[in-house]
Design a protein around this motif. Structure first.
Motif, mmCIF file in Angstrom:
data_model
loop_
_atom_site.group_PDB
_atom_site.id
_atom_site.type_symbol
_atom_site.label_atom_id
_atom_site.label_comp_id
_atom_site.label_asym_id
_atom_site.label_seq_id
_atom_site.Cartn_x
_atom_site.Cartn_y
_atom_site.Cartn_z
ATOM 1 N N TYR A 97 -74.702 18.976 -53.408
ATOM 2 C CA TYR A 97 -75.608 19.867 -54.148
ATOM 3 C C TYR A 97 -76.165 19.171 -55.386
ATOM 4 O O TYR A 97 -77.376 19.213 -55.648
ATOM 5 N N SER A 101 -80.009 18.347 -56.229
ATOM 6 C CA SER A 101 -80.582 19.074 -57.367
ATOM 7 C C SER A 101 -81.044 18.122 -58.466
ATOM 8 O O SER A 101 -81.984 18.432 -59.212
ATOM 9 N N ILE A 114 -83.997 25.528 -58.756
ATOM 10 C CA ILE A 114 -82.978 24.658 -58.167
ATOM 11 C C ILE A 114 -81.955 25.482 -57.385
ATOM 12 O O ILE A 114 -81.617 25.159 -56.237
ATOM 13 N N LYS A 115 -81.472 26.540 -57.996
ATOM 14 C CA LYS A 115 -80.456 27.377 -57.356
ATOM 15 C C LYS A 115 -80.965 27.991 -56.058
ATOM 16 O O LYS A 115 -80.206 28.135 -55.083
ATOM 17 N N VAL A 118 -82.238 24.406 -53.329
ATOM 18 C CA VAL A 118 -81.311 23.392 -52.815
ATOM 19 C C VAL A 118 -80.519 23.882 -51.604
ATOM 20 O O VAL A 118 -80.444 23.176 -50.590
#
Length: 231
Positions: A97, A101, A114-115, A118
């Motif tokens: 992750y 990211s 991003i949350k 990804v």
């Protein structure tokens, strides 16, 4: 999309990496670049990525002449090109992750973006269950999938893969090539440097073959140039 006009490169030690070359790659194409070690294919890729400068000629990418770009413009240019390497080049102290990211952080994406994005990309490349794993906990194929996710996370219209299957077993290599084809079907221009004869012959894409700094073949017959001694 990518247009080289009379581009050449000679290194400081006198070695010619690329003789005057003109080349056009259309938007959405899937192109194999083939050639033995030292043939000039790495020089061609580095010129497209603006890692090196040509001695002469003009390079246009996305209607922008990159030979005239200033240093402070390079980060913006490189957002348009995702790169995948043979040796993966993952950050060993970051999870899957975090590796992916990080590419979004560089372009100053928000935490929310991003949350949200990804996990979606990692699912697309088959790594939904490896999101918290570190590179040393992954197989070679999983590391390369992570590298591909990192390369496409910012929606780059071009993906350059330099020997992406070179460190993988045959079955995993085919899985990675299938993933690259899926990415291409989404409209991304894909350029793959390789010496894998079976893969090139099976996929039937455009083949640009380089020998001694010159393009000796540029066809759509999808065949590796068996006349060249690459081994």
């Amino acid at each position: 999309m990518i247009h080289l006009t009379n581009v050449s490169k000679t290194y400081l030690n006198g070695t010619t990496g690329l003789y005057p070359t003109s080349l056009y790659i259309n938007k959405g194409e899937f192109v194999f670049v083939t050639g033995s070690s030292g043939s000039g294919k790495s020089t061609l890729l580095k010129l497209i990525l603006k890692e090196i400068e040509p001695n002469q000629g003009r390079i246009m990418i996305n209607n922008r002449e990159i030979t005239k770009l200033k240093h402070n413009q390079l980060p913006y240019f490189r957002r348009d090109i995702g790169v995948v390497f043979q040796d993966f080049r993952l950050l060993s102290n970051k999870t899957v992750y975090e590796n992916v990211s990080f590419a979004m952080q560089i372009v100053q994406a928000s935490r929310k973006e991003i949350k949200n994005k990804v996990p979606i990309i990692l699912a697309q490349v088959g790594l939904a269950k490896k999101i918290r794993s570190y590179p040393h906990e992954l197989s070679g194929g999983e590391q390369q999938r992570t590298a591909i996710a990192r390369a496409i996370i910012n929606n780059s219209p071009i993906l350059v893969a330099d020997e992406p299957t070179g460190n993988l077993d045959p079955n995993t290599a085919w899985e990675i090539m299938s993933l690259l084809q899926d990415i291409n079907l989404k409209g991304v221009t894909v350029i793959v440097a390789t010496h894998e004869r079976e893969i090139v012959n099976a996929l039937k894409k455009r083949v640009i073959d380089i020998k001694s700094g010159r393009i000796v073949k540029d066809t759509y017959d999808g065949r590796y140039n068996d006349e060249m001694a690459y081994y």
